[in-house]
Design an enzyme around this catalytic site. Structure first.
Site, PDB file in Angstrom:
ATOM      1  N   GLY A 265      -9.285 -16.947  24.009  1.00 26.33           N
ATOM      2  CA  GLY A 265      -7.956 -16.483  23.632  1.00 26.33           C
ATOM      3  C   GLY A 265      -8.097 -15.244  22.751  1.00 26.33           C
ATOM      4  O   GLY A 265      -7.281 -14.302  22.935  1.00 26.33           O
ATOM      5  N   ASN A 269     -13.362  -9.164  16.318  1.00 20.91           N
ATOM      6  CA  ASN A 269     -13.876  -7.891  15.918  1.00 20.91           C
ATOM      7  C   ASN A 269     -13.504  -7.456  14.641  1.00 20.91           C
ATOM      8  O   ASN A 269     -12.182  -7.166  14.779  1.00 20.91           O
ATOM      9  CB  ASN A 269     -13.933  -7.038  16.912  1.00 20.91           C
ATOM     10  CG  ASN A 269     -14.088  -7.590  18.295  1.00 20.91           C
ATOM     11  OD1 ASN A 269     -15.364  -8.139  18.600  1.00 20.91           O
ATOM     12  ND2 ASN A 269     -13.518  -7.312  19.213  1.00 20.91           N
ATOM     13  N   HIS A 299      -4.948 -16.656  13.172  1.00 19.04           N
ATOM     14  CA  HIS A 299      -6.533 -17.066  13.295  1.00 19.04           C
ATOM     15  C   HIS A 299      -7.490 -15.900  13.598  1.00 19.04           C
ATOM     16  O   HIS A 299      -8.203 -15.984  12.527  1.00 19.04           O
ATOM     17  CB  HIS A 299      -6.546 -17.826  14.759  1.00 19.04           C
ATOM     18  CG  HIS A 299      -7.948 -18.428  14.888  1.00 19.04           C
ATOM     19  ND1 HIS A 299      -8.457 -19.906  14.946  1.00 19.04           N
ATOM     20  CD2 HIS A 299      -9.214 -17.608  15.190  1.00 19.04           C
ATOM     21  CE1 HIS A 299      -9.692 -19.933  15.054  1.00 19.04           C
ATOM     22  NE2 HIS A 299     -10.110 -18.805  15.128  1.00 19.04           N
ATOM     23  N   GLU A 300      -7.123 -14.993  14.121  1.00 20.52           N
ATOM     24  CA  GLU A 300      -8.017 -13.787  14.128  1.00 20.52           C
ATOM     25  C   GLU A 300      -7.940 -12.871  12.901  1.00 20.52           C
ATOM     26  O   GLU A 300      -9.099 -12.425  12.116  1.00 20.52           O
ATOM     27  CB  GLU A 300      -7.820 -12.827  15.339  1.00 20.52           C
ATOM     28  CG  GLU A 300      -7.919 -13.922  16.729  1.00 20.52           C
ATOM     29  CD  GLU A 300      -9.073 -14.327  16.852  1.00 20.52           C
ATOM     30  OE1 GLU A 300     -10.310 -13.750  16.451  1.00 20.52           O
ATOM     31  OE2 GLU A 300      -9.013 -15.452  17.418  1.00 20.52           O
ATOM     32  N   HIS A 303     -10.107 -14.462  10.100  1.00 20.88           N
ATOM     33  CA  HIS A 303     -11.382 -14.096  10.345  1.00 20.88           C
ATOM     34  C   HIS A 303     -11.799 -12.942   9.712  1.00 20.88           C
ATOM     35  O   HIS A 303     -13.160 -12.848   9.474  1.00 20.88           O
ATOM     36  CB  HIS A 303     -11.810 -14.098  11.842  1.00 20.88           C
ATOM     37  CG  HIS A 303     -12.160 -15.477  12.594  1.00 20.88           C
ATOM     38  ND1 HIS A 303     -13.068 -16.370  11.820  1.00 20.88           N
ATOM     39  CD2 HIS A 303     -11.848 -15.945  13.720  1.00 20.88           C
ATOM     40  CE1 HIS A 303     -13.414 -17.206  12.649  1.00 20.88           C
ATOM     41  NE2 HIS A 303     -12.325 -17.263  13.766  1.00 20.88           N
TER      42      HIS A 303
END
Length: 847
Positions: A265, A269, A299-300, A303
């Site tokens: 998905g 990075n 979500h990313e 992170h």
């Protein structure tokens, strides 16, 4: 894959010998379609006199220089590792090599756009693939700074973790010299390059910095990128996370890049997040997909703190990265965006995935034992994401939101740009909450399996409750009985609607927990355990509640409560406690009134599985026909232009098998039948055509004509999908050969072909591939990259057969092949799904 594995023991030993401080990586992307130049200079401390190795998957190593001494590449390099003998206390290593582009979505992926023949590159490094782009100590605890210098066509966009510098232009070629990154793990470094189009914006961080934002897509797709919406969600996420964490965004810019042929998905990075390109909506998509994109964006972004700023020491704590991001992104979606029912989506989709995974023979504790890279590759599963996120939700409730977030903020500040283990987080949560989390960790993180909770209710002759308890059970294989914090809802029937009248919140522990608050209350129409979905546990409805739910499910006002009922009945069906044919009827009787898009999508998929694999074989065809007829009727009666109408059209395409159903599909495709509000756009046209091909009503001529009108990457994938569904022995053989006999197809085409291959109304078409699968699978696993090998091992397994012969063949293969462990796990999971189908078939056959 042989030789590319890295064990935890090797990683620990290497971490005891070396500590890198800085990488300088020079990449030349002007050398053609197969290889690129990769020169790595790495400075690191070492144990004087010791020997170790650096990872580098290469085509050719031209030179290796360690502390000024040239080493013979033929002696020290095997194409995967480079041996480093005689380390000094301070070391400088220079490696000059040719690295290889991939078409598998691993390392530096190269894609040629069929629309304009433009070349697009992007990196994907998690778990062990930065070594495919540059030489590196490939393990998360050996953090360092990375400075990238990239030579590429001057007209390209070149993006990495740091802000893109002004290029040095020399004719048609340019060189970009990026500033060094902060200390990062290598797997979150990135390079994206090509003639991408970009939209730009900016925001102000909590510490007053201006953070540039970018949204990128291929030139031929850019017109469909709704960048303003992407930026809006991103800004809401920034504000939410900076506020609740108390820690400003830790990087200098934030780019989001939608890239082709992506395996996942998205990927976190640092400052350069890559997303699957299907999140650029060139055709209409369901609200479920729109919501999923929002959750993925958040979500990313989460992170950037949990995973990038603070990173796990080894992959056994991968769950912490993913579970935290999954939990906190759902919280952000529900609290900071218009998708206020995100917890309903979490329950019906994510937790359903977790429950399914947790009942497989391959289930594992949330804190899994990860001995090597192959083990972590298969651990991106429902335990790592959904169960872990569910447990963190429970932990948040148990220690209290304020204490939970304070502890997380302290964790970020204390370990910024470092590496941690689970205990480091628990220490901070114990400090802010005052609770000892040792027993909680042991119960929830160190054991596997899901519990089942059911009510035990005694009533007197007038309907008043005289005793109420919650019974907890566990499977024989995973017998742990756990503590749960949960709510119990009492729902009464009022004006033909089920409405919550009372709610009790309590701690459940042990095999039986009394609920004295319920005693003396009148027995309600529906008793719903785990109301509001606080606990991670399967629930059962007592007989009276089940009857009420079946009769009035669509009238329950709360979407979350409806999803819990749907989930309860589905779990009972999967567990062979309820008849699958009854679940199909429940769906057809109630799904037309469902308002939540992800619930609609998930439940229809569950109904299709029940009809195709779970009902008794002697009524399978009539059940599939009834489901298709029911969906066709729902489509024709749906509100014009609604999400439900769109989803019923897609599901009709997936289910159509009778002359009437296929005629309806043909009518929609040709325009002979029109439904107000339903537009047959490019992607829906492909889905309808695939249905006709699978049903023997269209073939190569129609596929070729449709592809001519949509000769894009997505169009070619859809054409491959369609060709693989051709319902003849020759069609299935051609599909099989295209992915088994040749490694030429890129990852996206492999996945599309596997989807079509397994679609067969006549299951006899798949029977020859039971023996074929086990004849070739070990060789495919050994000779293809991990991403392709797993796609083939899962995608070519003829699970639609759902019969004992397939289970027997699987068991025979497993008995004869103790290795490789990761492939065994895939086949164990494949076989377990068929065994569950057989148990459900047996239950369906009983009165």
């Amino acid at each position: 894959m042989p030789g590319e594995n890295l064990t935890r023991v090797e990683a620990q030993e290497r971490a005891g010998l070396v500590q890198p401080s800085a990488y300088e990586v020079e990449l030349d992307l002007t050398r053609g379609a197969e290889v690129f130049g990769s020169t790595t200079t790495v400075r690191f401390t070492g144990t004087a006199g010791a020997s170790t190795f650096i990872d580098a998957i290469t085509r050719t190593v031209h030179a290796v220089t360690l502390n000024g001494k040239a080493l013979d590449p033929a002696e020290v390099s095997d194409g995967v590792r480079i041996q480093l003998p005689g380390l000094a206390a301070e070391n400088e290593l220079v490696i000059v090599a040719d690295a290889m582009y991939t078409n598998t979505g691993e390392g530096l992926h190269r894609f040629v756009d069929p629309v304009d023949d433009e070349v697009y590159l992007y990196s994907q490094f998690e778990v062990p693939d930065s070594r495919r782009m540059f030489a590196v100590f490939e393990q998360p605890d050996l953090k360092a700074t990375f400075r990238f210098t990239v030579t590429a066509p001057a007209r390209w966009q070149v993006v990495s973790n740091q802000p893109t510098p002004e290029p040095e232009i020399d004719g048609d070629v340019a060189t970009w010299r990026f500033e060094p990154t902060p200390r990062l793990s290598s797997y979150i470094t990135a390079l994206i390059a090509g003639p991408y189009r970009v939209a730009r914006d900016e925001l102000t961080s909590a510490d007053g910095r201006t953070i540039p934002l970018g949204a990128f897509a291929r030139a031929s797709l850019f017109q469909h990128l709704d960048a303003d919406y992407v930026f809006d969600i991103t800004k809401k996420g920034f504000e939410f996370f900076e506020r609740i964490f108390g820690v400003p965004y830790p990087f200098e810019k934030y780019d989001q890049l939608f890239v082709p042929e992506y395996n996942a998905g998205a990927m976190e990075n640092a400052g350069a997040v890559t997303f699957v390109e299907s999140y650029v909506f060139r055709s209409k998509v369901s609200d479920a997909v729109k919501e999923r994109r929002v959750v993925t964006i958040l979500h990313e972004l989460a992170h950037m703190w949990f995973g990038d700023l603070v990173t796990m020491k080894w992959w056994n704590d991968l769950w912490l990265n993913e579970s935290f991001a999954e939990y906190i992104s759902t919280l952000a979606t529900a609290d900071a965006t218009e998708w206020t029912e995100a917890w309903t989506t979490f329950n019906i989709m994510e937790k359903s995935w977790g429950y399914t995974q947790d009942q497989l023979p391959s289930t594992h504790p949330i804190v899994a034992e990860i001995p090597d890279l192959e083990a972590v590759q298969v651990n991106f599963d429902g335990i790592t994401y959904a169960k872990g996120a569910s447990v963190l939700k429970q932990l948040d409730a148990w220690v209290g939101r304020e204490s939970f977030l304070a502890g997380v903020g302290n964790y970020f500040q204390k370990h910024a740009f470092g590496n941690t283990e689970l205990r480091d987080l628990l220490v901070e949560l114990e400090a802010t909450s005052g609770r000892d989390l040792t027993s909680w960790s042991a119960s929830w993180l160190e054991t596997a399996g899901v519990n089942t909770l059911m009510p035990e209710i005694d009533i007197d002759e007038t309907g008043w409750i005289t005793a109420f308890a919650v019974r907890q059970t566990a499977s024989e294989a995973q017998p742990t009985i756990r503590p749960h914090r949960l709510a119990i809802g009492f729902y009464e029937l009022s004006d033909e609607q089920l409405v919550r009248a009372e709610r009790f919140e309590l701690d459940v522990a042990g095999e039986r927990t009394d609920v004295p608050e319920a005693v003396g209350k009148r027995r309600p129409a529906l008793v719903l355990l785990n109301d509001d979905d606080l606990a991670y546990a399967k629930i059962r409805l007592d007989e009276e509640s089940l009857e009420s739910a079946i009769a009035h499910l669509s009238t329950i006002e709360s979407p979350l409560a409806r999803s819990l009922v749907w989930g309860s009945v589905w779990d009972a069906t999967r567990d062979a406690e309820a008849r699958p044919r009854d679940f199909v009827r429940l769906v057809l009787n109630n799904i037309g009134s469902e308002t939540e898009s992800t619930t609609l999508r998930t439940v229809l998929q569950q109904a299709a599985l029940a009809a195709s694999s779970y009902v008794a074989p002697e009524i399978r065809e009539e059940t599939l026909v009834a489901l298709g007829d029911g969906v066709l009727a729902l489509l024709r009666n749906a509100a014009p232009g609604s999400d439900a109408q769109f989803q019923f059209a897609k599901n009709l395409a997936a289910l159509a098998r009778t002359e009437e159903q296929l005629q309806a599909v043909r009518g929609l495709l040709s325009g002979a039948e029109t439904l107000e509000g339903l537009s047959v756009d490019t992607d829906l046209r492909w889905e309808l055509l695939i249905a006709l091909v699978a049903g023997g009503k269209a073939g190569e001529a129609e596929i070729t004509a449709t592809l001519a009108a949509d000769d894009t990457a997505t169009g070619r994938e859809s054409a491959a999908h369609a060709r693989a569904t051709i319902p003849t022995a020759e069609g299935k053989r051609a599909a099989w050969a295209s992915v088994v006999d040749s490694a030429a197809l890129p990852n996206a085409m492999v996945r599309a072909t596997c989807l079509g291959f397994r679609r067969a109304a006549d299951r006899a078409l798949l029977e020859p591939y039971v023996d074929e699968y086990f004849r070739v699978i070990e060789e495919l696993w050994a000779n293809r990259s991990y991403a392709i090998a797993e796609a083939l091992a899962r995608g070519l397994y003829p699970s639609p057969l759902a019969d004992r012969r397939l289970v027997s063949a699987s068991q025979q293969w497993l008995e004869a092949h103790p290795e490789p462990t990761a492939l065994r796990r895939v086949i164990v999971e494949n076989a377990a799904a068929v065994q569950r189908a057989l148990a459900a078939q047996a239950r369906d056959a009983r009165d």
